[in-house]
Design an enzyme around this catalytic site. Structure first.
Site, PDB file in Angstrom:
ATOM      1  N   GLY A   7       0.830  -1.191   0.000  1.00 23.00           N
ATOM      2  CA  GLY A   7       0.000   0.000   0.000  1.00 23.00           C
ATOM      3  C   GLY A   7       0.868   1.246   0.000  1.00 23.00           C
ATOM      4  O   GLY A   7       1.980   1.252   0.532  1.00 23.00           O
ATOM      5  N   CYS A   8       0.359   2.326  -0.580  1.00 26.19           N
ATOM      6  CA  CYS A   8       1.174   3.538  -0.724  1.00 26.19           C
ATOM      7  C   CYS A   8       1.512   4.161   0.633  1.00 26.19           C
ATOM      8  O   CYS A   8       2.660   4.552   0.878  1.00 26.19           O
ATOM      9  CB  CYS A   8       0.459   4.549  -1.621  1.00 26.19           C
ATOM     10  SG  CYS A   8      -1.236   4.960  -1.122  1.00 26.19           S
ATOM     11  N   ASN A   9       0.527   4.251   1.541  1.00 26.84           N
ATOM     12  CA  ASN A   9       0.803   4.787   2.872  1.00 26.84           C
ATOM     13  C   ASN A   9       1.786   3.897   3.624  1.00 26.84           C
ATOM     14  O   ASN A   9       2.633   4.376   4.383  1.00 26.84           O
ATOM     15  CB  ASN A   9      -0.491   4.896   3.678  1.00 26.84           C
ATOM     16  CG  ASN A   9      -1.480   5.867   3.091  1.00 26.84           C
ATOM     17  OD1 ASN A   9      -1.123   6.971   2.701  1.00 26.84           O
ATOM     18  ND2 ASN A   9      -2.733   5.463   3.011  1.00 26.84           N
ATOM     19  N   VAL A  10       1.644   2.604   3.416  1.00 25.75           N
ATOM     20  CA  VAL A  10       2.526   1.632   4.064  1.00 25.75           C
ATOM     21  C   VAL A  10       3.974   1.886   3.662  1.00 25.75           C
ATOM     22  O   VAL A  10       4.891   1.855   4.491  1.00 25.75           O
ATOM     23  CB  VAL A  10       2.110   0.203   3.683  1.00 25.75           C
ATOM     24  CG1 VAL A  10       3.060  -0.808   4.305  1.00 25.75           C
ATOM     25  CG2 VAL A  10       0.680  -0.070   4.106  1.00 25.75           C
TER      26      VAL A  10
END
Length: 356
Positions: free
Chosen positions: A159-162
Site C-alpha cells: 500500500g502507498c501509505n505503508v
C-alpha cells in the site's frame, strides 16, 4: 523479445500509471488493457495523458477475464480489494507460467485473520512482498527481500501509505535505536489515493480548500500491513497510531512518523542508521536541515526521507515523501517486476520528478 504486460483494471489511476511506465520501459510491451464497467470504451477517453502514444491511440478496453489476460508474460492486477484473488486463481489454472503482480491489497497480508478483520472477506493467500528496500531483522541491506523477488512469479505490491511509513522508520527499527510500543504516524495524502470511483466526498467542491481525516482510530486497512513490515524488520508486537488526512492535491504523500528513542541515543546515532539508504537507487535520506516535500517526488519512483531527534520529547521525528501512484504503487510494481525478470532494478523507472 519484449516482455508482454497485460493490465487488468487499466481504466483506474493505478492501472493507468502502470501503463504509462510500461510504455516508457525499454524491455516491456503493453498487451491487453481490461476494465469492468468501462469495457468496450476507448482507452484514451479514460487515460487522456496516454492518448498521444501510438500504442494507445485506437484501443478500447477489453473485459476483465482470464481469457483476455492469459498468454502474456506478465499480468498486472490493478483491481479493487477483494477482486484480485478470483482473477489470480483463474490465471493459475489457465496460464500458470506468467508472472502476476497485484497492486491491490488481496495478497499483501500474511495473517488470514488480519485480512478478515480489516477487509471482511476470506483471505486469498500471501505473495512475495513487492518492497525491494524492506529490511529483514538483523540485516543492514535489503538483499534478502531482493532475492525473494528475483525468485518469485507472484508479487504483492505494498500500500502507498505503508511504503511511506515503512521506509521512514525501518532503519531505526533495524538498528535497535527506537522503541516500538508507541509509534505515531500522521499522513497528508493526495486524493488519487482514494481511487477513481465517483463519490460525493471526492468531488472538487468538497475537497478544495479542505483537509479531511479518514480511517481514524486504528481502522485504516494499512495498519496491519505496516505492523507486518515492522515485524519483518525486527519489531514484533509494535503498537501504531495511524491517521491519514486527505489534502487538496491530486498526488503525493507526506508522512510524519514519530517513536521513542532508547536511552542514550543521539541524533548522530540516528543519522548513521538512516545512512542505510545511501546505497539505494530510489530512497534518499536528505542532508541535515533539508526536509522532504511531496511535490519533489511527483512523477518519480523516489522516496525522500529526513529525521530529527526531539530531545525534549525523547522521540525521533521522521518525515517521508513519495508519489503515491509511482513509488507508492506502479513504480514499486515495475521495480519488483524488474527483479523478477532479471532486468536492472532501475530499468524504465524515473528518478527525476516534475516541478512546479
Amino acid at each position: 523479445m519484449p516482455v508482454s504486460v497485460a493490465i487488468a483494471g487499466a481504466s483506474g489511476y493505478a492501472g493507468g500509471e502502470v501503463a504509462r511506465l510500461v510504455l516508457g520501459h525499454p524491455d516491456l510491451e503493453l498487451g491487453a488493457l481490461t476494465a469492468h464497467s468501462n469495457a468496450g470504451e476507448p482507452v484514451a477517453a479514460h487515460q487522456p495523458h496516454l492518448a498521444a502514444h501510438p500504442a494507445i491511440a485506437d484501443r478500447t478496453f477489453a473485459p476483465t477475464t482470464a481469457a483476455e489476460l492469459a498468454g502474456h508474460d506478465v499480468v498486472v492486477l490493478a483491481l479493487p480489494h477483494g477482486a484480485s484473488g478470483a482473477v489470480a486463481a483463474e490465471l493459475e489454472a489457465t496460464d500458470p507460467g506468467c508472472i502476476v503482480v497485484d497492486v491491490g491489497a488481496d495478497h499483501r497480508l500474511a495473517d488470514p485473520q488480519a485480512w478478515r478483520d480489516y477487509y471482511g472477506s476470506e483471505h486469498a493467500g500471501t505473495w512475495t512482498y513487492g518492497m525491494p528496500e524492506l529490511l529483514h531483522a538483523g540485516e543492514t541491506t535489503a538483499q534478502r527481500q531482493r532475492a525473494e523477488l528475483a525468485a518469485t512469479r507472484r508479487i504483492a505490491v505494498p500500500g502507498c501509505n505503508v511504503t511511506a511509513v515503512t521506509l521512514g522508520l525501518q532503519p531505526g527499527i533495524a538498528a535497535g535505536l527506537i522503541e516500538v510500543d508507541d509509534v505515531v504516524a500522521v499522513l497528508a495524502v493526495g486524493y488519487s489515493g482514494a481511487g477513481k470511483a465517483p463519490k460525493a466526498n471526492l468531488l472538487a467542491s468538497e475537497a478544495l480548500g479542505s483537509l479531511v481525516p479518514y480511517g481514524v482510530g486504528g481502522t485504516h486497512r494499512h495498519v496491519p500491513e505496516i505492523l507486518q513490515n515492522f515485524a519483518v524488520t525486527g519489531a514484533a508486537g509494535a503498537r501504531l497510531s495511524f491517521t491519514p488526512v486527505l489534502v487538496p492535491t491530486s498526488r503525493g504523500i507526506l508522512a510524519t512518523t514519530t517513536a521513542r528513542v532508547r536511552e542514550g541515543v543521539t541524533e548522530a546515532d540516528l543519522r548513521a542508521a538512516w545512512d542505510v539508504y545511501d546505497a539505494e537507487p530510489f530512497v534518499h535520506t536528505l542532508p541535515a536541515g533539508r526536509w522532504p516535500t511531496s511535490g519533489a517526488t511527483t512523477g518519480a519512483n523516489t522516496a525522500l526521507v529526513q529525521l530529527a531527534l526531539d530531545a525534549r520529547a525523547g522521540r525521533v521525528v521522521v518525515t517521508s515523501a513519495l508519489d503515491n501512484l509511482v513509488k507508492g504503487t506502479a513504480g514499486a510494481a515495475l521495480q519488483s517486476l524488474n527483479l523478477a525478470l532479471g532486468l536492472p532494478e532501475t530499468a524504465g523507472l524515473p528518478l527525476t520528478g516534475v516541478s512546479p
